[in-house]
Design an enzyme around this catalytic site. Structure first.
Site, PDB file in Angstrom:
ATOM      1  N   HIS A  30      -8.541  33.096 -31.747  1.00  0.00           N
ATOM      2  CA  HIS A  30      -8.045  32.771 -30.413  1.00  0.00           C
ATOM      3  C   HIS A  30      -8.395  31.329 -30.108  1.00  0.00           C
ATOM      4  O   HIS A  30      -9.464  30.854 -30.499  1.00  0.00           O
ATOM      5  CB  HIS A  30      -8.683  33.700 -29.367  1.00  0.00           C
ATOM      6  N   GLU A  83      -4.132  41.137 -29.150  1.00  0.00           N
ATOM      7  CA  GLU A  83      -2.973  41.775 -29.781  1.00  0.00           C
ATOM      8  C   GLU A  83      -3.350  42.928 -30.722  1.00  0.00           C
ATOM      9  O   GLU A  83      -2.583  43.859 -30.901  1.00  0.00           O
ATOM     10  CB  GLU A  83      -2.166  40.762 -30.619  1.00  0.00           C
TER      11      GLU A  83
HETATM   12  C1  LIG Z   1      -4.481  32.398 -32.212  1.00  0.00           C
HETATM   13  C2  LIG Z   1      -4.581  31.181 -33.134  1.00  0.00           C
HETATM   14  C3  LIG Z   1      -3.262  30.435 -33.094  1.00  0.00           C
HETATM   15  C4  LIG Z   1      -5.694  30.289 -32.587  1.00  0.00           C
HETATM   16  O1  LIG Z   1      -5.794  29.223 -33.419  1.00  0.00           O
HETATM   17  P1  LIG Z   1      -6.798  27.986 -33.206  1.00  0.00           P
HETATM   18  O2  LIG Z   1      -7.954  28.314 -32.333  1.00  0.00           O
HETATM   19  O3  LIG Z   1      -5.957  26.852 -32.832  1.00  0.00           O
HETATM   20  O4  LIG Z   1      -7.402  27.847 -34.576  1.00  0.00           O
HETATM   21  P2  LIG Z   1      -6.791  27.021 -35.745  1.00  0.00           P
HETATM   22  O5  LIG Z   1      -5.378  27.429 -35.994  1.00  0.00           O
HETATM   23  O6  LIG Z   1      -7.078  25.574 -35.489  1.00  0.00           O
HETATM   24  O7  LIG Z   1      -7.704  27.558 -36.921  1.00  0.00           O
HETATM   25  C5  LIG Z   1      -9.026  27.139 -37.165  1.00  0.00           C
HETATM   26  C6  LIG Z   1      -9.390  27.598 -38.545  1.00  0.00           C
HETATM   27  O8  LIG Z   1      -9.519  29.020 -38.560  1.00  0.00           O
HETATM   28  C7  LIG Z   1      -8.520  29.596 -39.416  1.00  0.00           C
HETATM   29  N1  LIG Z   1      -7.945  30.741 -38.734  1.00  0.00           N
HETATM   30  C8  LIG Z   1      -7.667  30.869 -37.409  1.00  0.00           C
HETATM   31  N2  LIG Z   1      -7.158  32.089 -37.162  1.00  0.00           N
HETATM   32  C9  LIG Z   1      -7.109  32.722 -38.356  1.00  0.00           C
HETATM   33  C10 LIG Z   1      -6.660  34.001 -38.733  1.00  0.00           C
HETATM   34  N3  LIG Z   1      -6.172  34.861 -37.851  1.00  0.00           N
HETATM   35  N4  LIG Z   1      -6.742  34.335 -40.045  1.00  0.00           N
HETATM   36  C11 LIG Z   1      -7.235  33.486 -40.952  1.00  0.00           C
HETATM   37  N5  LIG Z   1      -7.683  32.250 -40.648  1.00  0.00           N
HETATM   38  C12 LIG Z   1      -7.610  31.878 -39.357  1.00  0.00           C
HETATM   39  C13 LIG Z   1      -7.464  28.511 -39.609  1.00  0.00           C
HETATM   40  O9  LIG Z   1      -6.793  28.695 -40.837  1.00  0.00           O
HETATM   41  C14 LIG Z   1      -8.315  27.281 -39.587  1.00  0.00           C
HETATM   42  O10 LIG Z   1      -8.946  27.140 -40.840  1.00  0.00           O
HETATM   43  P3  LIG Z   1      -9.220  25.682 -41.473  1.00  0.00           P
HETATM   44  O11 LIG Z   1     -10.258  25.074 -40.574  1.00  0.00           O
HETATM   45  O12 LIG Z   1      -9.701  25.979 -42.845  1.00  0.00           O
HETATM   46  O13 LIG Z   1      -7.911  24.958 -41.426  1.00  0.00           O
HETATM   47  C15 LIG Z   1      -4.892  31.610 -34.575  1.00  0.00           C
HETATM   48  O14 LIG Z   1      -6.176  32.209 -34.610  1.00  0.00           O
HETATM   49  C16 LIG Z   1      -3.844  32.551 -35.155  1.00  0.00           C
HETATM   50  O15 LIG Z   1      -2.781  32.089 -35.590  1.00  0.00           O
HETATM   51  N6  LIG Z   1      -4.145  33.882 -35.201  1.00  0.00           N
HETATM   52  C17 LIG Z   1      -3.276  34.847 -35.841  1.00  0.00           C
HETATM   53  C18 LIG Z   1      -2.043  35.119 -35.020  1.00  0.00           C
HETATM   54  C19 LIG Z   1      -2.349  35.918 -33.777  1.00  0.00           C
HETATM   55  O16 LIG Z   1      -3.092  36.861 -33.788  1.00  0.00           O
HETATM   56  N7  LIG Z   1      -1.720  35.462 -32.691  1.00  0.00           N
HETATM   57  C20 LIG Z   1      -1.898  36.082 -31.412  1.00  0.00           C
HETATM   58  C21 LIG Z   1      -2.832  35.251 -30.566  1.00  0.00           C
HETATM   59  S1  LIG Z   1      -3.119  35.898 -28.935  1.00  0.00           S
END
Ligand SMILES: CC(C)(COP(=O)(O)OP(=O)(O)OC[C@H]1O[C@@H](n2cnc3c(N)ncnc32)[C@H](O)[C@@H]1OP(=O)(O)O)[C@@H](O)C(=O)NCCC(=O)NCCS
Length: 144
Positions: A30, A83
């Site tokens: 998140h 979710e």
């Molecule tokens: C929700 C989300 C977009 C938040 O992302 P964020 O806080 O911006 O985090 P980032 O995308 O910058 O990710 C940070 C790191 O954690 C990893 N990471 C984040 N969520 C992850 C997940 N669900 N699975 C695997 N790795 C994940 C990223 O790959 C990244 O790794 P890196 O540093 O090696 O590049 C992301 O966690 C995600 O895409 N989750 C899965 C989709 C989902 O459940 N969406 C509904 C959200 S309410």
């Protein structure tokens, strides 16, 4: 994702493969919450109350995924978001999958509308926040 994993014992390999291929594990992580998403904690309790094989699988997959992500993505603090158990609860309640997103969204339309009105009022970028002013939550009455 839970369908694809199928059985709890397949979860670890499935999650490892997904992360190694650079995929995000759905329902985890998140932008703001770097600990358990409080909504996820609440929905997990609801799911447990409903029970059933998908709930058991989901809890196993959650445990496994949190461990694998802590190992493969150290320091990122990845836990279930709203979710993950929302999907499990909706499925267990018998809501068709095609209706998951509309059901999820319908609970948010009041807040979204309020933000649209707030934004339109001044036509400046807003940082949405909310203050609850309604009645306190009902108290649970113990069953004698
Ligand atoms: C929700 C989300 C977009 C938040 O992302 P964020 O806080 O911006 O985090 P980032 O995308 O910058 O990710 C940070 C790191 O954690 C990893 N990471 C984040 N969520 C992850 C997940 N669900 N699975 C695997 N790795 C994940 C990223 O790959 C990244 O790794 P890196 O540093 O090696 O590049 C992301 O966690 C995600 O895409 N989750 C899965 C989709 C989902 O459940 N969406 C509904 C959200 S309410």
């Amino acid at each position: 994702m839970l369908d694809a994993i199928g059985r709890a014992e397949r979860a670890e390999q499935w999650i490892r493969d997904a992360v190694r291929h650079g995929e995000k594990v759905m329902g985890f992580g998140h932008r703001v919450y770097k600990t358990d998403d409080p909504r996820s904690v609440f929905l997990k309790e609801v799911a447990r109350g409903l029970g059933g094989p998908l709930v058991e699988l989901a809890e196993e997959v959650e445990r496994t995924t949190v461990g694998v992500l802590a190992e493969l993505k150290p320091g990122r603090h990845l836990y279930t978001n709203v979710e993950f158990f929302a999907g499990v609860v909706m499925h267990t309640c018998g809501i068709p999958r095609a209706m998951f997103t509309p059901t999820f969204a319908s609970g948010r339309t009041i807040g979204w509308s309020a933000h649209v009105m707030e934004q339109a009022g001044a036509n400046r970028l807003i940082r949405p926040s909310a203050r609850y002013v309604g009645p306190p939550a009902p108290r649970r009455v113990p069953v004698p």
